[in-house]
Design an enzyme around this catalytic site. Structure first.
Site, PDB file in Angstrom:
ATOM      1  N   ASP A 211      40.647   8.321  22.964  1.00 26.62           N
ATOM      2  CA  ASP A 211      41.255   7.614  23.092  1.00 26.62           C
ATOM      3  C   ASP A 211      42.511   5.734  23.137  1.00 26.62           C
ATOM      4  O   ASP A 211      42.001   6.007  21.634  1.00 26.62           O
ATOM      5  CB  ASP A 211      39.549   6.807  23.017  1.00 26.62           C
ATOM      6  CG  ASP A 211      38.751   6.794  24.674  1.00 26.62           C
ATOM      7  OD1 ASP A 211      38.860   7.486  25.122  1.00 26.62           O
ATOM      8  OD2 ASP A 211      37.791   7.199  23.825  1.00 26.62           O
TER       9      ASP A 211
ATOM     10  N   MET B  44      44.520   4.309  27.376  1.00 21.78           N
ATOM     11  CA  MET B  44      44.061   2.502  28.420  1.00 21.78           C
ATOM     12  C   MET B  44      45.821   1.764  27.699  1.00 21.78           C
ATOM     13  O   MET B  44      45.254   0.930  26.384  1.00 21.78           O
ATOM     14  CB  MET B  44      42.722   2.103  26.936  1.00 21.78           C
ATOM     15  CG  MET B  44      41.868   3.479  28.337  1.00 21.78           C
ATOM     16  SD  MET B  44      40.469   3.220  26.951  1.00 21.78           S
ATOM     17  CE  MET B  44      40.511   4.697  26.004  1.00 21.78           C
TER      18      MET B  44
ATOM     19  N   SER C 153      34.289  12.613  22.401  1.00 24.03           N
ATOM     20  CA  SER C 153      35.029  11.112  22.780  1.00 24.03           C
ATOM     21  C   SER C 153      35.358  10.825  20.802  1.00 24.03           C
ATOM     22  O   SER C 153      34.477  10.603  19.871  1.00 24.03           O
ATOM     23  CB  SER C 153      34.474   9.973  22.591  1.00 24.03           C
ATOM     24  OG  SER C 153      35.221   9.549  22.224  1.00 24.03           O
TER      25      SER C 153
ATOM     26  N   ASP D   6      33.546   9.327  31.911  1.00 22.41           N
ATOM     27  CA  ASP D   6      33.123   8.620  30.153  1.00 22.41           C
ATOM     28  C   ASP D   6      33.065   7.628  30.346  1.00 22.41           C
ATOM     29  O   ASP D   6      33.116   6.180  30.427  1.00 22.41           O
ATOM     30  CB  ASP D   6      34.902   8.685  30.279  1.00 22.41           C
ATOM     31  CG  ASP D   6      35.449   8.101  28.891  1.00 22.41           C
ATOM     32  OD1 ASP D   6      34.416   8.206  27.979  1.00 22.41           O
ATOM     33  OD2 ASP D   6      36.686   8.166  28.713  1.00 22.41           O
TER      34      ASP D   6
ATOM     35  N   MET E 242      35.414   5.572  34.966  1.00 17.51           N
ATOM     36  CA  MET E 242      35.384   5.297  33.878  1.00 17.51           C
ATOM     37  C   MET E 242      33.487   5.023  34.273  1.00 17.51           C
ATOM     38  O   MET E 242      33.667   4.489  35.188  1.00 17.51           O
ATOM     39  CB  MET E 242      36.367   4.122  33.306  1.00 17.51           C
ATOM     40  CG  MET E 242      37.307   4.264  32.739  1.00 17.51           C
ATOM     41  SD  MET E 242      37.442   5.739  31.228  1.00 17.51           S
ATOM     42  CE  MET E 242      36.618   4.434  30.174  1.00 17.51           C
TER      43      MET E 242
ATOM     44  N   MET F  87      44.525   2.717  22.911  1.00 17.38           N
ATOM     45  CA  MET F  87      44.568   1.572  22.903  1.00 17.38           C
ATOM     46  C   MET F  87      45.509   0.837  22.542  1.00 17.38           C
ATOM     47  O   MET F  87      45.558   1.254  20.885  1.00 17.38           O
ATOM     48  CB  MET F  87      42.869   1.012  23.062  1.00 17.38           C
ATOM     49  CG  MET F  87      41.913   1.721  23.341  1.00 17.38           C
ATOM     50  SD  MET F  87      40.246   0.700  22.502  1.00 17.38           S
ATOM     51  CE  MET F  87      39.194   2.284  23.280  1.00 17.38           C
TER      52      MET F  87
ATOM     53  N   HIS G 220      43.583  10.101  26.391  1.00 21.55           N
ATOM     54  CA  HIS G 220      43.366   9.072  27.657  1.00 21.55           C
ATOM     55  C   HIS G 220      43.845   7.918  27.483  1.00 21.55           C
ATOM     56  O   HIS G 220      43.450   7.547  25.609  1.00 21.55           O
ATOM     57  CB  HIS G 220      41.390   8.839  27.456  1.00 21.55           C
ATOM     58  CG  HIS G 220      41.136   7.588  28.582  1.00 21.55           C
ATOM     59  ND1 HIS G 220      39.499   7.202  28.467  1.00 21.55           N
ATOM     60  CD2 HIS G 220      41.749   7.144  29.465  1.00 21.55           C
ATOM     61  CE1 HIS G 220      39.443   6.287  28.990  1.00 21.55           C
ATOM     62  NE2 HIS G 220      40.866   6.069  29.856  1.00 21.55           N
TER      63      HIS G 220
ATOM     64  N   HIS H 215      38.544  14.245  23.256  1.00 22.07           N
ATOM     65  CA  HIS H 215      38.782  13.037  24.080  1.00 22.07           C
ATOM     66  C   HIS H 215      39.342  12.477  22.758  1.00 22.07           C
ATOM     67  O   HIS H 215      38.480  12.386  22.498  1.00 22.07           O
ATOM     68  CB  HIS H 215      37.572  13.363  24.732  1.00 22.07           C
ATOM     69  CG  HIS H 215      38.118  11.703  25.453  1.00 22.07           C
ATOM     70  ND1 HIS H 215      38.245  11.812  26.896  1.00 22.07           N
ATOM     71  CD2 HIS H 215      37.992   9.714  24.959  1.00 22.07           C
ATOM     72  CE1 HIS H 215      38.584  10.924  27.760  1.00 22.07           C
ATOM     73  NE2 HIS H 215      38.463   9.639  27.132  1.00 22.07           N
TER      74      HIS H 215
HETATM   75  C1  DX5 Z   1      36.286   3.853  26.018  1.00 17.81           C
HETATM   76  C2  DX5 Z   1      36.241   5.352  25.721  1.00 17.81           C
HETATM   77  C3  DX5 Z   1      34.722   6.415  25.630  1.00 17.81           C
HETATM   78  C4  DX5 Z   1      34.357   5.719  24.712  1.00 17.81           C
HETATM   79  C5  DX5 Z   1      33.155   6.869  25.048  1.00 17.81           C
HETATM   80  O1  DX5 Z   1      36.692   3.124  26.208  1.00 17.81           O
HETATM   81  O2  DX5 Z   1      37.149   5.630  27.269  1.00 17.81           O
HETATM   82  O3  DX5 Z   1      35.518   8.015  25.383  1.00 17.81           O
HETATM   83  O4  DX5 Z   1      34.047   6.744  23.008  1.00 17.81           O
HETATM   84  O5  DX5 Z   1      31.567   5.875  23.960  1.00 17.81           O
HETATM   85  P1  DX5 Z   1      30.362   6.577  24.341  1.00 17.81           P
HETATM   86  O6  DX5 Z   1      30.144   8.279  24.753  1.00 17.81           O
HETATM   87  O7  DX5 Z   1      29.928   5.725  23.375  1.00 17.81           O
HETATM   88  O8  DX5 Z   1      30.067   5.553  25.343  1.00 17.81           O
HETATM   89 ZN    ZN Z   2      38.385   7.450  27.155  1.00 13.50          ZN
END
Ligand code: DX5
Ligand code: ZN
Length: 219
Positions: free
Chosen positions: A37, A70, A10, A176, A138, A39, A68, A35
């Site tokens: 993220d 969010m 990620s 994740d 999740m 947001m 991903h 990956h």
């Molecule tokens: C959280 C994200 C994850 C995050 C995971 O909202 O969707 O992808 O980066 O991070 P770790 O592996 O540090 O928990």
């Molecule tokens: Zn994620």
């Protein structure tokens, strides 16, 4: 093309002042996907990055991007990512017509992922399991890296895996949040076959060894 186990670092946990080097480093370590993220400050209480950053990562990456979303309106925003993504994952809890969004993603020949947050009951995703390429369970509440794995999410993986086998489906079960060798092993036993790892991978002194350990982790 499809590997039996996917390891997806990620990028949220990368060093943003040297992202290209970090991408190259995890690729050299054996990562299968990256990956990413996204947001929006509405769906989760954090803002990360958008299409411009994903495009920049696409330009330096050689492995596929696993995006991903969010965001509150994934139906509105996903087309901004279609030129760069192999997988686009949207949340079942977001404000959209889930079936329509999944269909629209697949119409772009992109793998459609559906994500479920820890408080949401498994039943919320059940109607869509024959319309997805990936179920993202999740394992922390979405929004931030570095949180602790929530073991109560394992049951969702078991239920998804049971349905996947019973109905002859082949979607990935991706996990994740708080994924380390020990938690990855528990998820694998519950049926997961795609592992997102942020802190564990970018924080590892030997990233190649960590990719290999995550890939082979067993209870
Ligand atoms: C959280 C994200 C994850 C995050 C995971 O909202 O969707 O992808 O980066 O991070 P770790 O592996 O540090 O928990
Ligand atoms: Zn994620």
């Amino acid at each position: 093309m499809t590997k039996s186990t996917i390891i997806a670092p990620s990028l949220l946990a990368a060093d943003f002042s040297r992202v290209a080097e970090d991408i190259k480093s995890v690729e050299a370590a054996g990562a299968d996907w990256l990956h990413m993220d996204v947001m929006d400050g509405h769906f989760v209480d954090n803002i990360s990055f958008g299409p411009t950053f994903v495009k920049a990562a696409f330009q330096v990456a050689t492995v596929p991007l696993d995006v991903h979303l969010m965001v509150e309106r994934p139906d509105h925003f996903f087309p901004r990512f279609t030129p760069f993504a192999r997988v686009i994952t949207v949340h079942v809890e977001a404000k959209h017509d889930v079936k329509k969004t999944l269909h629209a993603i697949r119409a772009e020949r992109i793998m459609a992922g559906l994500a479920i947050s820890p408080p949401t009951p498994f039943e919320a995703v059940e109607p869509y399991l024959d319309q997805i390429d990936l179920l993202l369970v999740m394992t922390v509440n979405p929004g931030f890296g570095g949180q602790s794995f929530m073991p109560e999410t394992l049951d969702k993986m078991r239920r998804a895996a049971e349905i996947r086998a019973r109905r002859g489906l082949s979607f990935f079960i991706e996990v994740d949040g708080g994924i380390y060798p020990n938690t990855a092993a528990q998820c694998r036993e519950a049926g997961a076959n795609a592992f997102v790892a942020g802190t564990a991978l970018f924080g590892a002194p030997d990233r190649k060894a960590m990719v290999e350990t995550l890939r082979k982790s067993h209870v």
